[in-house]
Scaffold this motif. Structure first.
Motif, PDB file in Angstrom:
ATOM      1  N   GLY A 102     -44.596 -40.358  34.504  1.00  0.00           N
ATOM      2  CA  GLY A 102     -45.202 -39.986  35.772  1.00  0.00           C
ATOM      3  C   GLY A 102     -45.684 -41.165  36.590  1.00  0.00           C
ATOM      4  O   GLY A 102     -46.641 -41.035  37.370  1.00  0.00           O
ATOM      5  N   ARG A 103     -45.031 -42.316  36.456  1.00  0.00           N
ATOM      6  CA  ARG A 103     -45.483 -43.528  37.125  1.00  0.00           C
ATOM      7  C   ARG A 103     -44.639 -43.874  38.349  1.00  0.00           C
ATOM      8  O   ARG A 103     -44.850 -44.933  38.961  1.00  0.00           O
ATOM      9  CB  ARG A 103     -45.492 -44.695  36.140  1.00  0.00           C
ATOM     10  CG  ARG A 103     -46.392 -44.469  34.933  1.00  0.00           C
ATOM     11  CD  ARG A 103     -46.342 -45.628  33.980  1.00  0.00           C
ATOM     12  NE  ARG A 103     -46.898 -46.828  34.565  1.00  0.00           N
ATOM     13  CZ  ARG A 103     -48.203 -47.138  34.574  1.00  0.00           C
ATOM     14  NH1 ARG A 103     -49.082 -46.283  34.063  1.00  0.00           N
ATOM     15  NH2 ARG A 103     -48.634 -48.252  35.103  1.00  0.00           N
ATOM     16  N   ILE A 104     -43.685 -43.026  38.693  1.00  0.00           N
ATOM     17  CA  ILE A 104     -42.843 -43.286  39.864  1.00  0.00           C
ATOM     18  C   ILE A 104     -43.189 -42.283  40.949  1.00  0.00           C
ATOM     19  O   ILE A 104     -43.131 -41.061  40.731  1.00  0.00           O
ATOM     20  CB  ILE A 104     -41.349 -43.225  39.487  1.00  0.00           C
ATOM     21  CG1 ILE A 104     -41.015 -44.409  38.572  1.00  0.00           C
ATOM     22  CG2 ILE A 104     -40.471 -43.231  40.728  1.00  0.00           C
ATOM     23  CD1 ILE A 104     -39.573 -44.500  38.157  1.00  0.00           C
ATOM     24  N   ALA A 227     -40.268 -44.658  44.891  1.00  0.00           N
ATOM     25  CA  ALA A 227     -40.967 -45.950  44.829  1.00  0.00           C
ATOM     26  C   ALA A 227     -41.314 -46.303  43.386  1.00  0.00           C
ATOM     27  O   ALA A 227     -41.895 -45.484  42.670  1.00  0.00           O
ATOM     28  CB  ALA A 227     -42.233 -45.905  45.679  1.00  0.00           C
ATOM     29  N   PHE A 228     -40.961 -47.527  42.967  1.00  0.00           N
ATOM     30  CA  PHE A 228     -41.265 -47.970  41.612  1.00  0.00           C
ATOM     31  C   PHE A 228     -41.369 -49.494  41.609  1.00  0.00           C
ATOM     32  O   PHE A 228     -40.935 -50.168  42.546  1.00  0.00           O
ATOM     33  CB  PHE A 228     -40.197 -47.505  40.620  1.00  0.00           C
ATOM     34  CG  PHE A 228     -38.861 -48.192  40.795  1.00  0.00           C
ATOM     35  CD1 PHE A 228     -38.450 -49.192  39.919  1.00  0.00           C
ATOM     36  CD2 PHE A 228     -38.003 -47.836  41.833  1.00  0.00           C
ATOM     37  CE1 PHE A 228     -37.227 -49.828  40.077  1.00  0.00           C
ATOM     38  CE2 PHE A 228     -36.778 -48.464  41.997  1.00  0.00           C
ATOM     39  CZ  PHE A 228     -36.391 -49.458  41.118  1.00  0.00           C
ATOM     40  N   HIS A 229     -41.957 -50.028  40.545  1.00  0.00           N
ATOM     41  CA  HIS A 229     -42.047 -51.473  40.410  1.00  0.00           C
ATOM     42  C   HIS A 229     -40.731 -51.998  39.841  1.00  0.00           C
ATOM     43  O   HIS A 229     -40.304 -51.613  38.760  1.00  0.00           O
ATOM     44  CB  HIS A 229     -43.210 -51.874  39.502  1.00  0.00           C
ATOM     45  CG  HIS A 229     -43.506 -53.336  39.573  1.00  0.00           C
ATOM     46  ND1 HIS A 229     -42.826 -54.268  38.830  1.00  0.00           N
ATOM     47  CD2 HIS A 229     -44.400 -54.032  40.328  1.00  0.00           C
ATOM     48  CE1 HIS A 229     -43.280 -55.472  39.103  1.00  0.00           C
ATOM     49  NE2 HIS A 229     -44.247 -55.357  40.008  1.00  0.00           N
ATOM     50  N   HIS A 230     -40.090 -52.882  40.614  1.00  0.00           N
ATOM     51  CA  HIS A 230     -38.790 -53.444  40.223  1.00  0.00           C
ATOM     52  C   HIS A 230     -39.036 -54.728  39.432  1.00  0.00           C
ATOM     53  O   HIS A 230     -39.536 -55.726  39.977  1.00  0.00           O
ATOM     54  CB  HIS A 230     -37.973 -53.736  41.477  1.00  0.00           C
ATOM     55  CG  HIS A 230     -36.532 -54.025  41.221  1.00  0.00           C
ATOM     56  ND1 HIS A 230     -36.103 -54.987  40.335  1.00  0.00           N
ATOM     57  CD2 HIS A 230     -35.391 -53.468  41.748  1.00  0.00           C
ATOM     58  CE1 HIS A 230     -34.779 -55.033  40.331  1.00  0.00           C
ATOM     59  NE2 HIS A 230     -34.322 -54.116  41.181  1.00  0.00           N
ATOM     60  N   PRO A 231     -38.708 -54.748  38.137  1.00  0.00           N
ATOM     61  CA  PRO A 231     -39.037 -55.921  37.309  1.00  0.00           C
ATOM     62  C   PRO A 231     -38.412 -57.215  37.818  1.00  0.00           C
ATOM     63  O   PRO A 231     -39.058 -58.260  37.821  1.00  0.00           O
ATOM     64  CB  PRO A 231     -38.475 -55.549  35.931  1.00  0.00           C
ATOM     65  CG  PRO A 231     -38.309 -54.076  35.952  1.00  0.00           C
ATOM     66  CD  PRO A 231     -38.036 -53.693  37.359  1.00  0.00           C
ATOM     67  N   GLY A 234     -40.145 -58.298  40.949  1.00  0.00           N
ATOM     68  CA  GLY A 234     -41.548 -58.573  40.729  1.00  0.00           C
ATOM     69  C   GLY A 234     -42.469 -57.908  41.735  1.00  0.00           C
ATOM     70  O   GLY A 234     -43.579 -58.379  41.984  1.00  0.00           O
ATOM     71  N   ARG A 235     -42.026 -56.816  42.305  1.00  0.00           N
ATOM     72  CA  ARG A 235     -42.836 -56.107  43.298  1.00  0.00           C
ATOM     73  C   ARG A 235     -42.415 -54.646  43.354  1.00  0.00           C
ATOM     74  O   ARG A 235     -41.400 -54.246  42.778  1.00  0.00           O
ATOM     75  CB  ARG A 235     -42.665 -56.735  44.680  1.00  0.00           C
ATOM     76  CG  ARG A 235     -41.226 -56.673  45.214  1.00  0.00           C
ATOM     77  CD  ARG A 235     -41.124 -57.196  46.630  1.00  0.00           C
ATOM     78  NE  ARG A 235     -39.739 -57.279  47.097  1.00  0.00           N
ATOM     79  CZ  ARG A 235     -39.060 -56.250  47.595  1.00  0.00           C
ATOM     80  NH1 ARG A 235     -39.630 -55.055  47.666  1.00  0.00           N
ATOM     81  NH2 ARG A 235     -37.812 -56.413  48.014  1.00  0.00           N
ATOM     82  N   LYS A 236     -43.223 -53.871  44.065  1.00  0.00           N
ATOM     83  CA  LYS A 236     -42.906 -52.472  44.265  1.00  0.00           C
ATOM     84  C   LYS A 236     -41.738 -52.347  45.244  1.00  0.00           C
ATOM     85  O   LYS A 236     -41.726 -53.004  46.284  1.00  0.00           O
ATOM     86  CB  LYS A 236     -44.126 -51.728  44.810  1.00  0.00           C
ATOM     87  CG  LYS A 236     -43.903 -50.250  45.062  1.00  0.00           C
ATOM     88  CD  LYS A 236     -45.177 -49.610  45.584  1.00  0.00           C
ATOM     89  CE  LYS A 236     -44.972 -48.122  45.872  1.00  0.00           C
ATOM     90  NZ  LYS A 236     -46.207 -47.494  46.403  1.00  0.00           N
TER      91      LYS A 236
END
Length: 576
Positions: A102-104, A227-231, A234-236
């Motif tokens: 549930g983090r996206i 929307a998610f953090h793209h490894p 290094g940012r959302k």
């Protein structure tokens, strides 16, 4: 049908040089992923027993293996919006773990039946704490990377409860056009939450009475933001899709016709991407949600068939649908063919229209135009009666005949314009015999041979009724290694006066054909009789065979006909 641009899928005018790029526009691309706006009508990825989905078609376009792109989030066939396709396992695990926990954050557009007091509603799982009252998240020590920037290991990553924040965009009677901000794991979970709140999303056939009169093709679920953090970055990363097609019209109780047309095109992407073929059925009536209307593309000409006993569209709506496809393909002419309820009593106006060079839209086309099918040339006539000269549903069957015909003596009965005979000759058949009642059709068949550079020396054309030809062939001692039977559902014969009914007469037809077939020969039988199921077709064939036979294939219809599996059935058998 709305005249406004169709959310990025139909906003430009002119020929579609790259249907895939237009129907699956790229929203974001980097070394590890591609995000596209998926239209309704195509699966996210291949399903068991199905054709290629968006992931496979995009991979092929880029010269990659079919499994090079994998959907990280799945949208069902008739949902639309942001589809994330990843190139490597690490990012796939990262995104899927983010969804599971549930983090996206996602934003959906929905149309639902039901009532909602006020303009907003927040949905939470039973027993969960209100916003702002849950335990505080651990602060990250300085210099430590954000947990989403690491590949998930299953430990140390907080799992969040599913929340859905609803906001009404438009009300129309008992229908609501809703924006939903959520971290739901899937569209299935989101719909279940909405059902529990008394809101039933259009196209959701589960959950009781509200969905019983709906089809999944009516789905009104559009993922407009992901929307998610793209490894790697290094940012959302926030990916946004264009607005959904037809949702406001659905909320107001109208029929979102344009959405169905886009879905029909998306379902045919595999065909539209084939540069060796420019003859495709674009719309298949009720099977594509538009009863009584069929549209076919024949190179730069479109044929619109209006089946008047089934079509519910007005003449103006038929013209708008025709204009939609004309603009998509840059067609120079659109011809309408009206099929009256009673064709036994011809209407002079309809008969005149069938032979009128002036199209419904555009400028007159030549009386004959060349089309390509898997690199084979055929000639069609856009205004020469109800038919144009080629049945497109046999595209794959003609390819199969070509593959099987090498060195064989082929008998093609009910040959029409000899498409199967041409395919067999191009496949290396030693000889072909094409039999049809119409000399005109056989002359057109000879022209097909010439257009494909085939000499007529070893290819014979016989104007005869099928049962009469059987008698002649037996008297002459002719035999064949491959017999093709594609009879009409019903026909009236003059000499002697009688009728042919495929359900009644197919066993007798098969029996006579098999007597001309050498041991180990191939028999192909096809019918477009809707009342005859695949099992009934096999039963009728076996009832007529006096020898043992093994089924080689029961091929499905091509992708542009697959939405209507009862349209036609075919079986290939090897007869011992």
């Amino acid at each position: 049908m709305s005249d406004r641009p169709a959310g990025g899928w139909a906003s430009s005018i002119g020929p579609v040089l790259d249907p895939l790029r237009r129907l699956l526009p790229t929203l974001h691309e980097d070394d590890r992923m591609i995000a596209v706006c998926k239209p309704p009508g195509i699966d996210s990825g291949v399903l068991p027993g199905g054709g290629p989905g968006a992931a496979e078609l995009l991979a092929r376009q880029r010269g990659l293996a079919d499994d090079a792109l994998v959907p990280a989030n799945r949208l069902s066939r008739y949902d639309s919006g942001v589809l994330v396709l990843v190139r490597d396992d690490a990012l796939l695990r990262h995104v899927r773990a983010g969804l599971r926990r549930g983090r996206i954050q996602q934003v959906y557009e929905l149309v639902a039946k039901g009532s909602l007091r006020g303009q907003r509603l927040e949905l939470r799982p039973a027993g969960s704490a209100p916003a702002g009252t849950g335990p505080k998240r651990n602060r990250r020590p300085a210099g430590k990377p954000h947990p989403e920037a690491r590949e998930p290991t299953g430990e140390g990553i907080e799992e969040r409860p599913t929340i859905a924040d609803l906001r009404v965009l438009h009300r129309g009677g008992d229908r609501l056009h809703i924006r939903c901000d959520t971290n739901a794991r899937s569209t299935h979970e989101l719909r279940a939450m909405l059902r529990a709140a008394g809101l039933h999303v259009f196209g959701d056939t589960m959950g009781g009475r509200p969905g019983r009169d709906q089809s999944v093709t009516q789905s009104c679920t559009h993922l407009s933001r992901f929307a998610f953090h793209h490894p790697a970055l290094g940012r959302k990363l926030t990916i946004s899709a264009p607005p959904a097609i037809g949702f406001q019209e659905t909320a107001e109780g109208d029929d979102p016709l344009q959405r169905r047309l886009v879905a029909a095109l998306a379902a045919r992407l595999e065909c539209l991407q084939d540069e060796s073929t420019n003859a495709v059925r674009l719309l298949n009536g009720a099977a594509d949600g538009v009863p009584g209307l069929v549209v076919e593309r024949l190179d730069h000409v479109l044929i619109v068939q209006v089946l008047e006993d089934h079509c519910t569209l007005s003449a103006a709506e038929v013209r708008r649908v025709s204009g939609f496809f004309r603009d998509w393909f840059g067609a120079s002419a659109v011809y309408r063919k009206r099929f009256p309820k009673d064709r036994a009593s011809p209407d002079p106006r309809i008969e005149a229209e069938l032979s009128d060079p002036q199209p419904m839209l555009g400028t007159p086309a030549p009386a004959e135009i060349e089309i390509r099918e898997r690199g084979v040339t055929f000639v069609v006539r856009p205004y020469d009666g109800y038919s144009t000269g080629l049945f497109l549903d046999h595209r794959d069957n003609r390819a199969r005949v070509r593959d099987l015909a090498d060195g064989r003596r082929v008998l093609n009965l009910f040959a029409y314009t000899c498409g199967f005979s041409v395919a067999a000759a191009l496949g290396g058949a030693a000889r072909t015999v094409s039999v049809d009642l119409s000399r005109t059709h056989l002359e057109r068949g000879k022209e097909h041979f010439r257009r494909n550079g085939l000499a007529l020396d070893e290819h014979t054309f016989v104007a005869s009724e099928a049962f009469d030809y059987f008698k002649r062939a037996q008297r002459q001692g002719r035999t064949f290694d491959f017999v093709i039977l594609d009879p009409p559902t019903f026909a009236r014969l003059k000499r002697p006066r009688r009728t042919f009914n495929v359900q009644r007469d197919l066993p007798a037809l098969v029996a006579e054909a098999s007597r001309l077939l050498e041991g180990g020969g191939i028999l192909m039988v096809s019918t477009n009789c809707r009342q005859m199921t695949r099992s009934a077709l096999q039963a009728a064939v076996r009832a007529g065979l006096e020898r043992r036979a093994k089924v080689l294939a029961e091929p499905p219809l091509p992708p542009d006909f697959a939405s209507d599996p009862d349209f036609a059935k075919t079986v290939f058998l090897r007869v011992t």
